[in-house]
Design an enzyme around this catalytic site. Structure first.
Site, PDB file in Angstrom:
ATOM      1  CD  GLU A   1      -2.278  -1.124   2.935  1.00  0.00           C
ATOM      2  OE1 GLU A   1      -2.564  -0.060   3.530  1.00  0.00           O
ATOM      3  OE2 GLU A   1      -2.328  -2.228   3.478  1.00  0.00           O
TER       4      GLU A   1
ATOM      5  CE  LYS B   1       5.320   5.234   6.939  1.00  0.00           C
ATOM      6  NZ  LYS B   1       5.126   6.627   7.296  1.00  0.00           N
TER       7      LYS B   1
ATOM      8  CG  ASP C   1       4.102  12.221   5.584  1.00  0.00           C
ATOM      9  OD1 ASP C   1       4.009  11.689   6.707  1.00  0.00           O
ATOM     10  OD2 ASP C   1       4.995  13.031   5.284  1.00  0.00           O
TER      11      ASP C   1
ATOM     12  CE1 TYR D   1      -7.501   7.438  -0.522  1.00  0.00           C
ATOM     13  CE2 TYR D   1      -6.867   9.487   0.555  1.00  0.00           C
ATOM     14  CZ  TYR D   1      -7.258   8.798  -0.569  1.00  0.00           C
ATOM     15  OH  TYR D   1      -7.411   9.460  -1.756  1.00  0.00           O
TER      16      TYR D   1
ATOM     17  CE  LYS E   1       9.418   6.848   6.435  1.00  0.00           C
ATOM     18  NZ  LYS E   1       9.897   7.743   7.210  1.00  0.00           N
TER      19      LYS E   1
ATOM     20  CB  CYS F   1      19.160  41.663  19.255  1.00  0.00           C
ATOM     21  SG  CYS F   1      17.524  40.959  19.018  1.00  0.00           S
TER      22      CYS F   1
ATOM     23  CB  CYS G   1      15.687  44.362  21.323  1.00  0.00           C
ATOM     24  SG  CYS G   1      17.151  43.438  21.833  1.00  0.00           S
TER      25      CYS G   1
ATOM     26  CB  CYS H   1      19.423  38.693  21.839  1.00  0.00           C
ATOM     27  SG  CYS H   1      18.753  40.175  22.607  1.00  0.00           S
TER      28      CYS H   1
ATOM     29  CB  CYS I   1      15.077  40.820  23.388  1.00  0.00           C
ATOM     30  SG  CYS I   1      14.847  40.628  21.617  1.00  0.00           S
TER      31      CYS I   1
HETATM   32  S1  IVH Z   1       0.043   0.363   8.902  1.00  0.00           S
HETATM   33  C1  IVH Z   1       1.137  -1.524  12.925  1.00  0.00           C
HETATM   34  N1  IVH Z   1      -0.538   1.397   6.526  1.00  0.00           N
HETATM   35  O1  IVH Z   1       2.602   5.300   8.909  1.00  0.00           O
HETATM   36  C2  IVH Z   1       0.890  -0.956  11.573  1.00  0.00           C
HETATM   37  N2  IVH Z   1       0.395   2.809   8.190  1.00  0.00           N
HETATM   38  O2  IVH Z   1       5.138   4.505  10.381  1.00  0.00           O
HETATM   39  C3  IVH Z   1       0.963   0.505  11.497  1.00  0.00           C
HETATM   40  N3  IVH Z   1       0.687   5.117   7.513  1.00  0.00           N
HETATM   41  O3  IVH Z   1       1.455   5.292  12.221  1.00  0.00           O
HETATM   42  C4  IVH Z   1       0.328   1.212  10.439  1.00  0.00           C
HETATM   43  N4  IVH Z   1      -0.114   4.898   5.478  1.00  0.00           N
HETATM   44  O4  IVH Z   1       0.233   6.778  10.523  1.00  0.00           O
HETATM   45  C5  IVH Z   1      -0.045   1.619   7.765  1.00  0.00           C
HETATM   46  N5  IVH Z   1      -1.096   2.190   4.418  1.00  0.00           N
HETATM   47  C6  IVH Z   1      -0.613   2.410   5.646  1.00  0.00           C
HETATM   48  C7  IVH Z   1      -0.167   3.681   6.066  1.00  0.00           C
HETATM   49  C8  IVH Z   1       0.341   3.833   7.353  1.00  0.00           C
HETATM   50  C9  IVH Z   1       0.398   5.734   6.374  1.00  0.00           C
HETATM   51  C10 IVH Z   1       1.298   5.760   8.701  1.00  0.00           C
HETATM   52  C11 IVH Z   1       0.568   5.515   9.986  1.00  0.00           C
HETATM   53  C12 IVH Z   1       1.540   4.842  10.917  1.00  0.00           C
HETATM   54  C13 IVH Z   1       2.846   5.201  10.283  1.00  0.00           C
HETATM   55  C14 IVH Z   1       3.848   4.096  10.581  1.00  0.00           C
END
Ligand code: IVH
Length: 663
Positions: free
Chosen positions: A113, A115, A117, A221, A311, A403, A406, A421, A426
């Site tokens: 999946e 990830k 952010d 999501y 990552k 500074c 001030c 400073c 300040c």
């Molecule tokens: S699984 C124990 N799936 O990434 C499993 N996490 O570094 C934990 N995140 O805290 C989460 N997309 O906030 C999972 N498809 C995804 C994700 C996801 C984003 C975030 C989530 C988690 C963090 C883990």
């Protein structure tokens, strides 16, 4: 007649839900916005005529609540852990090798999946109706943000299911477009920009006023379906499909991979294509599909062994460093900040980057006018990586001798990286001190935002933190963008902060090196502000985790006449100078300090810590002579050796359970 209205309302609700789903979840609207608004207005009218028929799952009820005073925390059904990272393909292969070794000859599949952010959220449904949403918090306990979560349009208030109770976990995100728009608006209003979409999403969910959350375009999501804290289906892929059927938004960019190669292909593909997406993704999450196999693989203290986050590398781009500005912080430290020719990094415009201090500028060899490489990785503030080409012309940066705010004298002390400073009055320092004092988690004075603090200081209404407690309604009302209602709300919030416990007051003072934890330890150890202020360095070091550096800082702080005066004034306005009764009163482990090391057979690190603290004990991060017990599990490392060296008793999980009352 009443039956008729009831039916009409129900019909309208179902229609609206369907169109919300088509619009917000599937992104495939079938009717125009105007038609949709028409349906909504009809429903609102009918509900206004028959308020007794309003139910919490009605589409009109997304924003109902009023701003609250703070969030209540509640325990999670099972810990919300984080993920281990693989920073490159080799680390992903290592992960796969570990999985293979643990599973033996069994075949296994991965679900890949994206990830996303953002901020993770656990949402509970009872009889198909949304009843509670919790943030991750510390993983064991989360903040109840239900009212805010209800305003997220792609998070269904009602779902299709026969399960009496279930939990969906997923990520709240903000689209890049919405993020850029929000930042523009904030800039116009004189508010600070959010550093990245993730902070913006998190900030939007964790505000006390649901109307603010509602005004931010957020998305949810889903990626986990749990019943009683465990997966309901035997396969993760099946869970995702079930979530989608129930009406959740589930990311379509997912793949059930039969092999590591397929998983790697998915990762490479999205690494190359991530800019095509309207939201930020910082990697790929790979999960073992079979829940039975997930159980075989199990968990470490922090993360599952059946999942990993691959990552993506940080995004980088070249741009011109146009200038270096200097900001003054709460301790008077001057921080150089790079002003960059705006450049898009994965769809987010970056125009500033931190340079930390003079040493960093020297290390980079950077001068004004140079072409530099900047980087933005996930949640951090953009930074300058290196000089690509010297600018023509270029000019070196010099830390100002006075500074910029001030005009006070600036010095850099022996052995310190920061220039400071020296003027304790300040305005820049004062503003930062007030912001810190009022911040959430410290004295929790909501509403005392950046723009307001600026006005209060610039107009001379507040010359010290203590002045906050003497502000009058008329003074606030006379300020820009301030109505009587918000002014009295702020005054009420200031009033309420008088009740904050000693540890918060101590933290709020902004003594260098005294953060939340140290403040709590000092409060627990000495019990009163006067005792701490009077203590010499040696006495201060008797407190757990207080070493010579911290002790000196505290000692010096209370020797400064300016600070003593502040303390006296805070006493007069009635802040708490004594430890509240009842804290640390008892518990079987009162006064004992533990250090945890290695992986325990059953408890996660957080659970072990929670048990110790609940029994009145403390958990420290490193072994010292002040440690009473070391709790060791599998693969314990240097802390265990240190404990042996110092002759500190070493106990196992079973013993800990016994000491904390079994279970
Ligand atoms: S699984 C124990 N799936 O990434 C499993 N996490 O570094 C934990 N995140 O805290 C989460 N997309 O906030 C999972 N498809 C995804 C994700 C996801 C984003 C975030 C989530 C988690 C963090 C883990």
């Amino acid at each position: 007649m009443a039956e008729d209205v009831r039916r009409q309302i129900e019909q309208l609700r179902n229609q609206i839900r369907r169109h919300e789903y088509l619009y917000y979840v599937l992104d495939q609207p079938e009717i125009s916005d105007a038609e949709f608004d028409g349906l909504m207005r009809r429903l609102q009218e009918l509900e206004a005529q028959h308020p007794e028929l309003i139910t919490p799952d009605s589409p009109t009820q997304r924003v109902g609540g009023k701003p609250r005073e703070g969030f209540v925390t509640a325990p999670h059904s099972s810990p919300m852990l984080s993920l281990d990272n693989a920073l490159n393909e080799a680390e992903l292969r290592d992960f796969d090798r570990r999985v293979r070794n643990l599973l033996g000859t069994e075949p296994y599949r991965y679900v890949a999946e994206l990830k996303l952010d953002g901020l993770s959220l656990a949402v509970r449904y009872r009889d198909g109706i949304l009843v509670r949403a919790l943030t991750r918090g510390d993983g064991l306990q989360g903040e109840d943000v239900t009212e805010n979560a209800r305003t997220i349009r792609s998070l269904p208030l009602k779902i299709e299911t026969d399960l009496p109770e279930l939990e969906a976990r997923g990520e709240v995100i903000m689209l890049r477009g919405a993020f850029e728009h929000l930042n523009e608006e904030r800039e116009k209003a004189g508010l600070p920009r959010f550093a990245n979409p993730r902070n913006a999403a998190a900030g939007s969910v964790r505000v006390l006023d649901p109307a603010i959350t509602a005004s931010r375009r957020l998305d949810f999501y889903a990626y986990f379906l749990l019943v009683d804290g465990t997966p309901y289906y035997e396969s993760h892929w099946e869970s995702l499909e079930a979530l989608a059927r129930m009406g959740f938004k589930v990311n379509p960019h997912r793949r059930l991979c039969q092999s590591l190669d397929e998983l790697l292909a998915f990762c490479r593909d999205w690494e190359a294509r991530r800019d095509e997406l309207p939201y930020e993704t910082d990697g790929v999450v790979a999960k073992i599909d079979s829940v039975r196999q997930q159980r075989v693989l199990g968990w470490t203290a922090k993360a599952p062994r059946w999942a990993i986050a691959y990552k993506f590398p940080a995004r980088q781009a070249e741009t011109v460093l146009e200038d270096i500005e200097v900001q003054v912080g709460r301790t008077g430290a001057l921080t150089p900040v790079a002003r960059l020719r705006p450049v898009s990094l994965g769809g987010v415009t970056v125009s500033r980057a931190t340079l930390h201090n003079e040493d960093e500028i020297e290390r980079l060899g950077v001068q004004i006018g140079d072409v530099v490489l900047v980087e933005r990785s996930g949640d951090v503030i953009p930074k300058v990586v290196r000089v690509v080409r010297a600018g023509e012309p270029r000019r070196p940066f010099r830390m100002p001798e006075t500074c910029p705010v001030c005009g006070g004298k600036v010095v850099r002390q022996e052995g310190e990286a920061a220039s400071r400073c020296l003027n304790t009055n300040c305005p820049a320092r004062l503003k930062e001190s007030i912001r810190h004092f009022a911040a959430r988690g410290v004295m929790d004075i909501d509403g005392l935002g950046e723009a307001l603090v600026d006005q209060l200081v610039d107009r001379g209404l507040v010359k010290s933190i203590a002045d906050l407690y003497e502000l009058k309604l008329e003074q606030l009302v006379a300020l820009e963008r301030m109505g009587e209602k918000s002014a009295s709300k702020i005054l009420a919030n200031i009033e309420r902060s008088r009740e904050k416990p000693l540890a918060r007051v101590l933290w709020g003072l902004g003594i260098p090196f005294v953060g939340e934890r140290t403040a709590q330890i000092l409060a627990d150890t000495f019990g009163s502000l006067d005792k701490i202020a009077a203590a010499d360095e040696e006495t201060l070091q008797q407190a757990e985790e207080v070493g010579p550096k911290v002790a000196r800082s505290i000692y010096q702080f209370f020797r400064e006449p300016h600070n003593r005066e502040l303390v006296e004034r805070l006493r007069r306005v009635g802040l708490r100078f004594e430890q509240e009764a009842g804290r640390k009163a008892g518990g079987p482990l009162a006064g004992l300090t533990f250090v945890l090391t290695g992986t325990l057979p059953h408890l996660t690190r957080e659970q072990a810590k929670a048990r110790i603290e609940a029994a009145g004990g403390k958990v420290a991060s490193s072994v010292s002579r002040k440690t009473n017990y070391v709790v060791a599990g599998a693969e314990a490392g240097s802390k265990l050796e240190k404990a042996r060296e110092l002759g500190i008793p070493i106990i196992d999980e079973a013993k800990l359970l016994e000491m904390t009352g079994g279970g």
